[in-house]
Design a protein around this motif. Structure first.
Motif, PDB file in Angstrom:
ATOM      1  N   ILE A   9     -26.121   5.490  -2.157  1.00 15.63           N
ATOM      2  CA  ILE A   9     -26.053   6.890  -3.460  1.00 15.63           C
ATOM      3  C   ILE A   9     -24.749   6.910  -3.518  1.00 15.63           C
ATOM      4  CG2 ILE A   9     -27.327   8.827  -4.506  1.00 15.63           C
ATOM      5  CD1 ILE A   9     -28.904   8.502  -2.619  1.00 15.63           C
ATOM      6  N   HIS A  10     -24.552   6.755  -5.060  1.00 10.09           N
ATOM      7  CA  HIS A  10     -23.046   6.698  -5.848  1.00 10.09           C
ATOM      8  C   HIS A  10     -23.592   7.400  -6.961  1.00 10.09           C
ATOM      9  CE1 HIS A  10     -19.193   5.809  -7.093  1.00 10.09           C
ATOM     10  NE2 HIS A  10     -19.332   4.795  -8.200  1.00 10.09           N
ATOM     11  N   HIS A  11     -22.464   8.875  -7.118  1.00 10.38           N
ATOM     12  CA  HIS A  11     -22.431   9.520  -8.088  1.00 10.38           C
ATOM     13  C   HIS A  11     -21.253   9.425  -8.895  1.00 10.38           C
ATOM     14  CE1 HIS A  11     -18.746  10.484  -6.316  1.00 10.38           C
ATOM     15  NE2 HIS A  11     -18.069  11.517  -7.153  1.00 10.38           N
ATOM     16  N   GLY A  12     -20.216   8.391  -9.007  1.00 11.21           N
ATOM     17  CA  GLY A  12     -19.100   7.983 -10.259  1.00 11.21           C
ATOM     18  C   GLY A  12     -19.885   6.907 -11.279  1.00 11.21           C
ATOM     19  N   GLN A  13     -19.160   6.995 -12.352  1.00 13.09           N
ATOM     20  CA  GLN A  13     -19.598   6.195 -13.007  1.00 13.09           C
ATOM     21  C   GLN A  13     -17.654   5.877 -13.662  1.00 13.09           C
ATOM     22  OE1 GLN A  13     -21.390   9.329 -16.181  1.00 13.09           O
ATOM     23  NE2 GLN A  13     -20.776  11.150 -14.955  1.00 13.09           N
ATOM     24  N   GLY A  14     -16.979   5.689 -13.424  1.00 12.95           N
ATOM     25  CA  GLY A  14     -15.908   5.493 -13.812  1.00 12.95           C
ATOM     26  C   GLY A  14     -15.802   4.517 -13.027  1.00 12.95           C
ATOM     27  N   VAL A  15     -14.626   3.198 -13.551  1.00  9.42           N
ATOM     28  CA  VAL A  15     -13.500   2.472 -13.062  1.00  9.42           C
ATOM     29  C   VAL A  15     -12.510   2.815 -12.761  1.00  9.42           C
ATOM     30  CG1 VAL A  15     -13.836  -0.580 -12.578  1.00  9.42           C
ATOM     31  CG2 VAL A  15     -15.700   0.080 -14.286  1.00  9.42           C
ATOM     32  N   LEU A  38     -27.826   2.926  -4.909  1.00  9.73           N
ATOM     33  CA  LEU A  38     -29.198   3.762  -5.842  1.00  9.73           C
ATOM     34  C   LEU A  38     -27.778   4.567  -6.409  1.00  9.73           C
ATOM     35  CD1 LEU A  38     -31.160   5.130  -7.574  1.00  9.73           C
ATOM     36  CD2 LEU A  38     -31.132   6.166  -5.405  1.00  9.73           C
ATOM     37  N   CYS A  39     -27.683   4.169  -7.829  1.00  7.46           N
ATOM     38  CA  CYS A  39     -26.263   4.611  -9.223  1.00  7.46           C
ATOM     39  C   CYS A  39     -27.200   5.612  -9.654  1.00  7.46           C
ATOM     40  CB  CYS A  39     -25.506   4.102  -9.856  1.00  7.46           C
ATOM     41  SG  CYS A  39     -24.739   2.841  -9.364  1.00  7.46           S
ATOM     42  N   ILE A  40     -27.216   7.848  -9.458  1.00  7.22           N
ATOM     43  CA  ILE A  40     -27.609   8.234  -9.962  1.00  7.22           C
ATOM     44  C   ILE A  40     -27.466   8.179 -11.789  1.00  7.22           C
ATOM     45  CG2 ILE A  40     -27.094  10.572 -10.177  1.00  7.22           C
ATOM     46  CD1 ILE A  40     -26.572  10.619  -7.396  1.00  7.22           C
ATOM     47  N   PHE A  41     -25.811   7.681 -12.224  1.00  3.91           N
ATOM     48  CA  PHE A  41     -25.831   7.855 -13.819  1.00  3.91           C
ATOM     49  C   PHE A  41     -25.755   5.888 -13.829  1.00  3.91           C
ATOM     50  CE2 PHE A  41     -23.095  11.680 -11.953  1.00  3.91           C
ATOM     51  CZ  PHE A  41     -24.658  12.354 -12.495  1.00  3.91           C
ATOM     52  N   ALA A  42     -26.411   6.357 -15.344  1.00  4.06           N
ATOM     53  CA  ALA A  42     -25.909   4.579 -15.569  1.00  4.06           C
ATOM     54  C   ALA A  42     -24.699   5.026 -16.282  1.00  4.06           C
ATOM     55  CB  ALA A  42     -27.443   4.298 -16.771  1.00  4.06           C
ATOM     56  N   SER A  43     -24.370   4.315 -15.792  1.00  4.34           N
ATOM     57  CA  SER A  43     -22.523   4.043 -16.351  1.00  4.34           C
ATOM     58  C   SER A  43     -22.220   2.740 -16.752  1.00  4.34           C
ATOM     59  CB  SER A  43     -21.486   5.623 -15.486  1.00  4.34           C
ATOM     60  OG  SER A  43     -21.389   4.569 -14.173  1.00  4.34           O
ATOM     61  N   GLU A  44     -20.315   2.639 -16.399  1.00  7.07           N
ATOM     62  CA  GLU A  44     -20.018   1.615 -16.915  1.00  7.07           C
ATOM     63  C   GLU A  44     -19.804   0.571 -14.623  1.00  7.07           C
ATOM     64  OE1 GLU A  44     -15.500   1.707 -18.204  1.00  7.07           O
ATOM     65  OE2 GLU A  44     -15.739   3.509 -17.949  1.00  7.07           O
ATOM     66  N   ILE A  57     -29.681  -0.189  -8.177  1.00  5.27           N
ATOM     67  CA  ILE A  57     -30.747   0.862  -9.263  1.00  5.27           C
ATOM     68  C   ILE A  57     -30.091   1.972  -9.769  1.00  5.27           C
ATOM     69  CG2 ILE A  57     -32.941   1.988  -8.572  1.00  5.27           C
ATOM     70  CD1 ILE A  57     -33.081   0.669  -5.804  1.00  5.27           C
ATOM     71  N   VAL A  58     -30.467   2.263 -10.859  1.00  2.00           N
ATOM     72  CA  VAL A  58     -30.358   2.907 -11.401  1.00  2.00           C
ATOM     73  C   VAL A  58     -31.330   4.026 -11.893  1.00  2.00           C
ATOM     74  CG1 VAL A  58     -29.412   4.604 -13.732  1.00  2.00           C
ATOM     75  CG2 VAL A  58     -28.512   1.486 -13.049  1.00  2.00           C
ATOM     76  N   LEU A  59     -30.641   5.351 -11.770  1.00  2.00           N
ATOM     77  CA  LEU A  59     -31.844   6.813 -11.787  1.00  2.00           C
ATOM     78  C   LEU A  59     -32.748   6.462 -13.052  1.00  2.00           C
ATOM     79  CD1 LEU A  59     -31.254   9.220  -9.605  1.00  2.00           C
ATOM     80  CD2 LEU A  59     -33.343   7.882  -8.881  1.00  2.00           C
ATOM     81  N   ASP A  60     -33.919   7.015 -13.684  1.00  4.47           N
ATOM     82  CA  ASP A  60     -34.552   6.794 -14.881  1.00  4.47           C
ATOM     83  C   ASP A  60     -35.622   7.430 -14.878  1.00  4.47           C
ATOM     84  OD1 ASP A  60     -34.418   5.892 -17.389  1.00  4.47           O
ATOM     85  OD2 ASP A  60     -35.301   4.512 -16.850  1.00  4.47           O
ATOM     86  N   THR A  61     -35.070   9.329 -15.089  1.00  2.00           N
ATOM     87  CA  THR A  61     -36.170  10.125 -14.997  1.00  2.00           C
ATOM     88  C   THR A  61     -35.127  11.748 -15.926  1.00  2.00           C
ATOM     89  OG1 THR A  61     -34.929  11.476 -13.053  1.00  2.00           O
ATOM     90  CG2 THR A  61     -37.299   9.354 -12.901  1.00  2.00           C
ATOM     91  N   TRP A  62     -35.923  11.594 -16.268  1.00  2.00           N
ATOM     92  CA  TRP A  62     -35.131  13.144 -17.601  1.00  2.00           C
ATOM     93  C   TRP A  62     -34.298  13.975 -17.522  1.00  2.00           C
ATOM     94  CZ3 TRP A  62     -35.132  18.221 -17.414  1.00  2.00           C
ATOM     95  CH2 TRP A  62     -34.324  18.196 -18.426  1.00  2.00           C
ATOM     96  N   PHE A  63     -34.659  14.408 -15.976  1.00  2.99           N
ATOM     97  CA  PHE A  63     -33.930  15.004 -15.083  1.00  2.99           C
ATOM     98  C   PHE A  63     -32.861  14.871 -14.671  1.00  2.99           C
ATOM     99  CE2 PHE A  63     -32.492  16.952 -11.044  1.00  2.99           C
ATOM    100  CZ  PHE A  63     -32.420  18.490 -11.001  1.00  2.99           C
TER     101      PHE A  63
END
Length: 395
Positions: A9-15, A38-44, A57-63
C-alpha cells in the motif's frame, strides 16, 4: 524459498525520492515474490509505476477520493495553526479508515495476498484492517516519528503498529529508535536506484564548479536556506536545481489563501522562488529521471535538510563517489562525517554557502578522496544488512 503474494500500500502522489525508493523495493521483492501495489490516491505516481511494469490498483471509493487524509505526526514537519485543525480532522479519518473503510477496501484487494505491506508510518490505520483479515503486516518506517507536546499521537501510532505489525522496517537507525519497538524493528537502508542509461547532454563551462541539489522548493529539504545562501556563493559556483517548485500552485484559491494567512513560510515562498529564478548561480532542471548524470557532473551533492530525515540523495551521492554537504539535523551522523563531506549548522545559510565555496575550491584529488571514502561508507552501511525480501520469508 516460498513465493509470497504481497499487497503493497502506497500513499505518495508525486514522482520523487520516495517513489524511487519504492521502485527499488519493488524490484527487490519481485525477484522472489509477487507484488501488487494498492495506491490510495490516483496520481502521477500511479502512471509512473505502471510504466515500470508494476501491477497497480487504485482505490476508487468516495471516502478515499474525497475525504481521506494522512495521519501525519513526523519530526520532518513544521507546526502551524492550520495544522491543529488538520490534526483533529485526520484523527477522525484515521479511525474511520481503520475500522470501517479500510477493512471494506482490503476484503477485495487483499483477498489472495499473504502480506499487507504498508510503505509508510502515515498509513498505520491500514495495519488494523489488514490484521483483522488475518494477514501478515509489515510497516516501512520512512519518516522520523515526532514526540509531540503531550505524546498522544505518538503513543497512538506506536500502539497501533506495535499491536498489529509483524515486522517493522526502518530506513535509518534514528527512525527505528524514535518508534521504540526494537523487538520488531530492523534497519534496512533504501536501495540505490540510479539508471545510468537515462543520460542527458549536460554542457558545462570551463572554470565553473557545479553542484547538485535535489528537493525542489520543499521546506523540509532546506529550500529556504539554499536560496538564502545564494548571495554568499563564489562567482564560479553553479547549482543544478532538481525537483518541483510549484506544489502550492496545485492548491485551490481558498486553500492557498488560508495557507498564506496562517503560514509565514507560505507568505515568504513567492519571494524565495523569485530570488531562485533570478539567480545566475542556479541552473533550473526540474523533475528529471537522469539525476545520475547531474551527480556525475558535480563537485558535490547538497542536501541541506531543515528537519530530521534520512536523505536518499546522500546515499546516492556516496554510492557514486561524490562528496556531500548536509545540515546537522538529528540523524546526520549516521550517514555523514568529515571524511565524506561537510556538515553545516542547520538554519545558517552563510555556513552553507561557506561549505559550498570550500568544496568549490578543492582540487580533484581531494574531492576524489572524499568520494572514495563515501563509497566505502556506503558499502559498509549495506554490508551484511538483510534485504527486505529475506526478512519477509520469516513471516
Amino acid at each position: 524459498m516460498s513465493k509470497k503474494k504481497i499487497l503493497l500500500i502506497h500513499h505518495g502522489q508525486g514522482v520523487g525520492g520516495g517513489l524511487i525508493a519504492l521502485l527499488g523495493l519493488i524490484r527487490e521483492l519481485r525477484a522472489d515474490h509477487t507484488v501488487t501495489v494498492l495506491c490510495i490516491f490516483a496520481s502521477e505516481a500511479v502512471n509512473y509505476l505502471r510504466k515500470e511494469g508494476v501491477a497497480v490498483i487504485v482505490l476508487d471509493t468516495w471516502f478515499y477520493r474525497k475525504a481521506y487524509d494522512l495521519f501525519v505526526h513526523s519530526a520532518a514537519s513544521f507546526f502551524s495553526p492550520l495544522g491543529l485543525v488538520r490534526n483533529l480532522y485526520t484523527l477522525l479519518i484515521y479511525f474511520m479508515s481503520m475500522y470501517v473503510f479500510g477493512p471494506a477496501a482490503l476484503r477485495k484487494a487483499a483477498q489472495d495476498c499473504d502480506i499487507v505491506y504498508l510503505n509508510s508510518m502515515f498509513i498505520s490505520d491500514w495495519a488494523v484492517a489488514a490484521k483483522g483479515l488475518q494477514k501478515k503486516v509489515v510497516v516501512h518506517i520512512r519518516e522520523p516519528l515526532a514526540d509531540g507536546v503531550f505524546g498522544i499521537r505518538r503513543a497512538l501510532i506506536r500502539h497501533v503498529i506495535g499491536r498489529n505489525a509483524d515486522l517493522v522496517i526502518a530506513i535509518s537507525k534514528d527512525n527505528g529508535v524514535r518508534l521504540g519497538l526494537p523487538s520488531k524493528t530492523v534497519t534496512v537502508y533504501d536501495p540505490i536506484v540510479l539508471d545510468e542509461t537515462k543520460g542527458v547532454s549536460i554542457s558545462v563551462e570551463p572554470g565553473l564548479r557545479y553542484f547538485t541539489y535535489v528537493g525542489g522548493s520543499q521546506r523540509i529539504k532546506g529550500f529556504a536556506q539554499l536560496v538564502d545562501s545564494l548571495d554568499h556563493l563564489d562567482d564560479r559556483v553553479r547549482i543544478f536545481f532538481l525537483g518541483y517548485t510549484h506544489e502550492l500552485e496545485r492548491l485551490s484559491g481558498w486553500k492557498f489563501m488560508i495557507r498564506q494567512l496562517l503560514s509565514p513560510y507560505t507568505r515568504r515562498l513567492p519571494v524565495l522562488k523569485r530570488k531562485l529564478q533570478e539567480s545566475g548561480k542556479i541552473i533550473h532542471i526540474g523533475v528529471s529521471d537522469s539525476v545520475v548524470a547531474y551527480y556525475r557532473r558535480s563537485v558535490a551533492v547538497i542536501s541541506p535538510f531543515s528537519v530530521p530525515h534520512a536523505s536518499l540523495p546522500v546515499l546516492e551521492a556516496q554510492h557514486l563517489g561524490k562528496p556531500v554537504i548536509v545540515s546537522d539535523v538529528v540523524g546526520t551522523e549516521e550517514f555523514v562525517d568529515s571524511s565524506v563531506g561537510l556538515v553545516f549548522e542547520n538554519g545558517d545559510a552563510l555556513a552553507l554557502a561557506k561549505a559550498i565555496n570550500h568544496l568549490a575550491g578543492q582540487d580533484e584529488e581531494t574531492l576524489r578522496g572524499m568520494g572514495e571514502q563515501g563509497q566505502k561508507r556506503s558499502r559498509a552501511m549495506h554490508l551484511n544488512k538483510p534485504c527486505v525480501s529475506q526478512l519477509l520469508q520469516t513471516l
